[in-house]
Scaffold this motif. Sequence first.
Motif, PDB file in Angstrom:
ATOM      1  N   UNK A 144     -13.440 -22.506  -2.767  1.00  0.00           N
ATOM      2  CA  UNK A 144     -13.995 -21.949  -4.001  1.00  0.00           C
ATOM      3  C   UNK A 144     -13.655 -20.460  -4.125  1.00  0.00           C
ATOM      4  N   UNK A 145     -13.785 -19.750  -3.013  1.00  0.00           N
ATOM      5  CA  UNK A 145     -13.481 -18.318  -3.051  1.00  0.00           C
ATOM      6  C   UNK A 145     -11.979 -18.087  -3.251  1.00  0.00           C
ATOM      7  N   UNK A 163      -2.158  -3.141  -6.543  1.00  0.00           N
ATOM      8  CA  UNK A 163      -2.632  -3.014  -5.161  1.00  0.00           C
ATOM      9  C   UNK A 163      -3.809  -3.951  -4.889  1.00  0.00           C
ATOM     10  N   UNK A 164      -4.703  -4.071  -5.874  1.00  0.00           N
ATOM     11  CA  UNK A 164      -5.863  -4.976  -5.703  1.00  0.00           C
ATOM     12  C   UNK A 164      -5.409  -6.433  -5.662  1.00  0.00           C
ATOM     13  N   UNK A 171      -6.232 -14.854   4.691  1.00  0.00           N
ATOM     14  CA  UNK A 171      -7.242 -14.907   5.761  1.00  0.00           C
ATOM     15  C   UNK A 171      -8.043 -16.210   5.692  1.00  0.00           C
ATOM     16  N   UNK A 172      -8.422 -16.592   4.464  1.00  0.00           N
ATOM     17  CA  UNK A 172      -9.151 -17.870   4.290  1.00  0.00           C
ATOM     18  C   UNK A 172      -8.262 -19.036   4.707  1.00  0.00           C
ATOM     19  N   UNK A 227      -9.208 -14.127 -10.425  1.00  0.00           N
ATOM     20  CA  UNK A 227      -9.316 -12.670 -10.550  1.00  0.00           C
ATOM     21  C   UNK A 227      -7.935 -12.020 -10.619  1.00  0.00           C
ATOM     22  N   UNK A 284      -4.452  -7.059  -2.227  1.00  0.00           N
ATOM     23  CA  UNK A 284      -5.642  -7.263  -1.390  1.00  0.00           C
ATOM     24  C   UNK A 284      -6.179  -8.688  -1.529  1.00  0.00           C
ATOM     25  N   UNK A 292      -6.711 -11.607   1.261  1.00  0.00           N
ATOM     26  CA  UNK A 292      -7.972 -12.329   1.421  1.00  0.00           C
ATOM     27  C   UNK A 292      -7.740 -13.843   1.410  1.00  0.00           C
ATOM     28  N   UNK A 343       0.825  -1.214   0.000  1.00  0.00           N
ATOM     29  CA  UNK A 343       0.000   0.000   0.000  1.00  0.00           C
ATOM     30  C   UNK A 343       0.857   1.262   0.000  1.00  0.00           C
ATOM     31  N   UNK A 391     -11.432 -18.514  -6.860  1.00  0.00           N
ATOM     32  CA  UNK A 391     -11.987 -17.354  -7.564  1.00  0.00           C
ATOM     33  C   UNK A 391     -11.034 -16.160  -7.454  1.00  0.00           C
ATOM     34  N   UNK A 394     -19.176 -28.708   3.075  1.00  0.00           N
ATOM     35  CA  UNK A 394     -19.659 -27.476   2.436  1.00  0.00           C
ATOM     36  C   UNK A 394     -18.886 -26.229   2.857  1.00  0.00           C
ATOM     37  N   UNK A 395     -18.704 -26.064   4.156  1.00  0.00           N
ATOM     38  CA  UNK A 395     -18.069 -24.829   4.617  1.00  0.00           C
ATOM     39  C   UNK A 395     -16.642 -24.692   4.071  1.00  0.00           C
ATOM     40  N   UNK A 442     -16.587 -24.198   0.263  1.00  0.00           N
ATOM     41  CA  UNK A 442     -16.954 -22.822  -0.106  1.00  0.00           C
ATOM     42  C   UNK A 442     -15.752 -21.899   0.029  1.00  0.00           C
TER      43      UNK A 442
END
Lengths: 230, 230
Positions: free
Chosen positions: B189-190, B96-97, B107-108, B197, B100, B104, B58, B193, B182-183, B186
């Motif tokens: 999966x993110x 920068x994104x 964190x997962x 991205x 981020x 993320x 940043x 994703x 499932x949890x 999921x």
Amino acid sequence: MPSTHTDKAFEADLRDLREKLLAMGAKVEAHIADSVRALTERDSTLAERVIQADKEVNRLEVEIDETCRRILALRQPAASDLRLITTALKIVTDLERIGDLAVNIAERAKDLNEAPPLKPYVDTPRLADLAQQQVKKALDAFVSSDVAKAEAVLKEDEHLDVLYLKIFNELLSYMMEDSKNIRRATALMFIAKHLERIGDHATNVAEMVVYMVRGTDIRHPRSRNLTTAP
Amino acid sequence: MPSTHTDKAFEADLRDLREKLLAMGAKVEAHIADSVRALTERDSTLAERVIQADKEVNRLEVEIDETCRRILALRQPAASDLRLITTALKIVTDLERIGDLAVNIAERAKDLNEAPPLKPYVDTPRLADLAQQQVKKALDAFVSSDVAKAEAVLKEDEHLDVLYLKIFNELLSYMMEDSKNIRRATALMFIAKHLERIGDHATNVAEMVVYMVRGTDIRHPRSRNLTTAP
């Protein structure tokens, strides 16, 4: 905003730039609303319209970029005017990405409309409303160089995060309940995530507005991810 | 690249800008790799390090923005030099994104490390490798104004989309098999994703490089979303 360039041609350039940005903003705001309405009203024709209309958003991005470069080359702005133009160059990218996210939602809506609805959609349209308002307010803050309005956008983002988390957890419980729900719930999860990301784009714009006006960078003290959901 | 500015000060400014962008790129590339290694090696300390190190990314964003604005104000570049600086202003936002997104993922990873692993991770690290290479190549294409390299990035993006879709479908079948999955599925999966991205951000950078060098906008004829998964 005090300006070191007072000549009329420069003012006309800036007016033109603001108008184009607002026009682009109005389009992506409509696309957010329409993409979610395509889901709630099961209207795949509307979804297809959003997908097709993205071309116009992309055209505006290219045009606004050119406008910014032309102003930089011809007017050689300094200080706050320079910050205004460089901020516009960045904001236009956020608006274009918001348009892409609306297209993505519209594509998911088309798929979901092929199957019976998982449940009545209540929170998703609310999240879409909030996201759309955030985009509008952030862009208004830019064109009026209004720090207070930009700060209101930053504050409001928390509500989107909370609502997203609520939707996420509810969809997770639908998935646990019955494996037949999994595919649809997953698609709805991504739609909610896209809306939350639209909110993040609005936040990015708002942070840039604060910087543009104050000349102090506030982009990074706060974290963008307050939710604990993915 | 032909330049209308041949003075040494301007060349030094551009060299400084390129070096800073490469330094920022190297950091986010490392964060992509580390965030996924934190998952595969169940190393939450490493995840925490990625989260903390984002501050430096940043800081570099703010510094590079300032460098671009200083060059615009002092050197008043035109033509291809102007396109170079305005492109750098946009690229720094993509970097920068990406940072981020790595945060993320980290964190997962921390959350996932609290539970037994769902399955051996094979395709996710492969997707991370591909995404990281794409970022590197896109940035190299920028600093060397190399259109062929940028076009290779655009072509390669399809492989990321295919791999993402494979991961997505596999995780979906894990979820269908047993609701206890499932949890975790999921969350994975993110993560996938987010990696896809990151690849899209590299594509954005590559498209801007082609425009910067050729002066022709290719950003929008092709669609960014080739996958049918959300």
